[in-house]
Design an enzyme around this catalytic site. Structure first.
Site, PDB file in Angstrom:
ATOM      1  N   ARG A 101      68.590  65.916  47.567  1.00  0.00           N
ATOM      2  CA  ARG A 101      68.172  66.090  48.966  1.00  0.00           C
ATOM      3  C   ARG A 101      66.697  65.759  49.132  1.00  0.00           C
ATOM      4  O   ARG A 101      65.873  66.110  48.279  1.00  0.00           O
ATOM      5  CB  ARG A 101      68.411  67.534  49.419  1.00  0.00           C
ATOM      6  CG  ARG A 101      69.866  67.838  49.630  1.00  0.00           C
ATOM      7  CD  ARG A 101      70.076  69.287  50.030  1.00  0.00           C
ATOM      8  NE  ARG A 101      71.115  69.894  49.215  1.00  0.00           N
ATOM      9  CZ  ARG A 101      71.198  71.182  48.955  1.00  0.00           C
ATOM     10  NH1 ARG A 101      70.325  72.023  49.438  1.00  0.00           N
ATOM     11  NH2 ARG A 101      72.176  71.637  48.202  1.00  0.00           N
TER      12      ARG A 101
ATOM     13  N   ARG B  35      80.170  85.722  48.631  1.00  0.00           N
ATOM     14  CA  ARG B  35      78.969  85.000  49.045  1.00  0.00           C
ATOM     15  C   ARG B  35      79.336  84.152  50.262  1.00  0.00           C
ATOM     16  O   ARG B  35      80.276  83.358  50.202  1.00  0.00           O
ATOM     17  CB  ARG B  35      78.495  84.086  47.922  1.00  0.00           C
ATOM     18  CG  ARG B  35      77.308  83.273  48.366  1.00  0.00           C
ATOM     19  CD  ARG B  35      77.012  82.146  47.428  1.00  0.00           C
ATOM     20  NE  ARG B  35      75.884  81.402  47.923  1.00  0.00           N
ATOM     21  CZ  ARG B  35      75.670  80.131  47.661  1.00  0.00           C
ATOM     22  NH1 ARG B  35      76.512  79.463  46.908  1.00  0.00           N
ATOM     23  NH2 ARG B  35      74.614  79.517  48.147  1.00  0.00           N
TER      24      ARG B  35
ATOM     25  N   GLU C  55      72.502  86.315  41.486  1.00  0.00           N
ATOM     26  CA  GLU C  55      72.968  86.566  42.849  1.00  0.00           C
ATOM     27  C   GLU C  55      74.240  87.400  42.846  1.00  0.00           C
ATOM     28  O   GLU C  55      74.424  88.257  43.704  1.00  0.00           O
ATOM     29  CB  GLU C  55      73.229  85.219  43.551  1.00  0.00           C
ATOM     30  CG  GLU C  55      71.945  84.469  43.851  1.00  0.00           C
ATOM     31  CD  GLU C  55      72.167  82.974  44.018  1.00  0.00           C
ATOM     32  OE1 GLU C  55      72.233  82.283  42.987  1.00  0.00           O
ATOM     33  OE2 GLU C  55      72.265  82.516  45.158  1.00  0.00           O
TER      34      GLU C  55
ATOM     35  N   ASN D  30      82.658  83.613  44.878  1.00  0.00           N
ATOM     36  CA  ASN D  30      81.752  82.619  45.481  1.00  0.00           C
ATOM     37  C   ASN D  30      82.530  81.309  45.625  1.00  0.00           C
ATOM     38  O   ASN D  30      82.687  80.559  44.669  1.00  0.00           O
ATOM     39  CB  ASN D  30      80.533  82.450  44.568  1.00  0.00           C
ATOM     40  CG  ASN D  30      79.545  81.421  45.095  1.00  0.00           C
ATOM     41  OD1 ASN D  30      79.812  80.750  46.100  1.00  0.00           O
ATOM     42  ND2 ASN D  30      78.416  81.291  44.427  1.00  0.00           N
TER      43      ASN D  30
ATOM     44  N   HIS E  42      69.497  80.565  50.072  1.00  0.00           N
ATOM     45  CA  HIS E  42      69.203  81.175  48.765  1.00  0.00           C
ATOM     46  C   HIS E  42      68.661  82.599  48.921  1.00  0.00           C
ATOM     47  O   HIS E  42      67.994  83.115  48.019  1.00  0.00           O
ATOM     48  CB  HIS E  42      68.130  80.369  47.979  1.00  0.00           C
ATOM     49  CG  HIS E  42      68.571  79.031  47.501  1.00  0.00           C
ATOM     50  ND1 HIS E  42      67.711  77.953  47.480  1.00  0.00           N
ATOM     51  CD2 HIS E  42      69.753  78.593  47.021  1.00  0.00           C
ATOM     52  CE1 HIS E  42      68.360  76.897  47.002  1.00  0.00           C
ATOM     53  NE2 HIS E  42      69.595  77.252  46.726  1.00  0.00           N
TER      54      HIS E  42
END
Ligand code: ADP
Length: 364
Positions: free
Chosen positions: A225, A75, A348, A7, A164
């Protein structure tokens, strides 16, 4: 049956080595500060080389030889409209990931560097790309088209993509196991609450709506964010504060969210600490955070015309029992007692390893 999962982020490369006979990680780690001064790791190629060295070295090396690895899963954040599932990486796949750089300028380039480094450092080992956006390709047009002139969808592919996806898919599957019901018969809302936060309506195992949009900026309040807001705020602030486009982007991505509202921190642990000390704006940031989650639970229950379970995951979702208690307290009177609220740790990397293994086994 070893699968390596990589990743690559803009300044880090995380890895895990899985033994697929047991679905267990044998090794994991992270190379940080890639490309930064005095870090000793000047680029992603060097980071992957370090990972290889780590796996092969030491008194009891995890790997006897690189050939023990049967596949490498990467990923990749943005797969655009080209990918609705994981794929074996061949030249056209690389071309498509390159095309999506425009929409994921921070994320797709490091993933590509990781892929290219692996093809040199692990020659002959097949690689698979697992996209964050893929799970959301089942979202119908009425949920992914924005209310701007349709030509911009045609011209620039401006639409909701969602992110996600691997995490939402993983916890939805785990939820079905825990509920002892087929995923194909469940109405689930998954909330991935980490530094970035997003929620997804998973109807019969398919994503039908999600809070993040063209980029990971839309939806919930996140660490730094802003999430949902009136788009008119952007030109207003740009005029008033004389902001450039890149400064405006930075403001919304890096200086907003929990950090911007609280004025203290982007980290939920700090926010909770300051709430206990009586800081009002920390409380306000927390209230906005939980309010939006509640709002989307209501919205997605309406989208799916029903609800069986809400799943909380990610650093915040997995570690904050008070958040679950608060949501339960607020929503039980409306949703009733049959709706389950579950905390399920995301993984993940394991799902990337499983996808990689499945593809490599079936597609010779
Ligand atoms: P990322 O999105 O970078 O993978 P994580 O999923 O690790 O991030 O989530 C990071 C967030 O989880 C931070 O806001 C952190 O404060 C929060 N977090 C971690 N542990 C706890 C905890 N015990 N209580 C509340 N929040 C926590």
């Amino acid at each position: 049956m070893l699968i390596l999962v990589i990743n690559c982020g803009s300044s880090s490369a995380k890895y895990q080595l899985f033994n697929m006979n047991f679905g267990k990680a044998l090794a994991k780690g992270v190379i940080e500060r890639i490309g930064q001064k005095n870090s000793g790791c000047k680029n992603h190629y060097r980071a992957i080389a370090l990972i290889k060295e780590k796996l092969l070295s030491g008194r009891k090396p995890i790997l006897k030889s690189v050939g023990d690895i049967i596949g490498i899963g990467h990923r990749v954040v943005h797969g655009g409209e080209s990918f609705s599932e994981a794929v074996i990486i061949k030249k056209p796949v690389i071309k498509s990931i390159e095309k999506m750089i425009e929409l994921a300028p921070l994320h797709n380039p490091p993933a590509l560097s990781g892929i290219k480094a692996c093809s040199k450092l692990f020659p002959g080992i097949r690689q698979v790309a697992v996209f964050d956006t893929a799970f959301h390709q089942s979202i119908p047009p009425h949920a992914y088209i924005y209310g701007i002139p349709f030509g911009f969808y045609k011209k620039y592919k401006i639409r909701r993509y969602g992110f996600h996806g691997t995490s939402h898919r993983f916890v939805a599957n785990e939820a079905a196991k825990r509920l002892k019901k087929p995923l194909g018969k469940l109405k689930i809302i998954t909330a991935h609450l980490g530094n970035g936060c997003s929620m997804t309506a998973v109807l019969n195992g398919r994503s039908v709506d999600t809070t993040m949009g063209l980029t990971p900026l839309e939806g919930l309040l996140m660490g730094t964010r802003a999430g949902d807001m009136d788009p008119a705020i952007v030109p207003f602030l740009m005029k008033k504060e004389n902001l450039s486009v890149s400064k405006a982007e930075e403001l919304l991505n890096k200086e907003s969210g929990l950090l911007g509202v609280s004025g203290i921190s982007n980290d939920m642990r700090d926010i909770l600490c300051y709430i206990r000390k009586g800081k009002k704006r920390a409380r306000l940031a927390y209230d906005i955070f939980t309010y939006r989650i509640r709002k989307y639970i209501g919205a997605y229950a309406a989208v799916m015309k029903g609800l069986d379970a809400v799943i909380l995951t990610g650093g915040i979702g997995e570690n904050m029992p008070e958040l679950k208690r608060r949501l339960l307290g607020d929503l039980r009177p409306i949703l009733g007692t049959k709706i389950k609220f579950l905390t399920i740790p995301t993984n993940e990397e394991l799902l990337i390893a499983r996808d990689t293994y499945r593809l490599i086994k079936t597609k010779k």
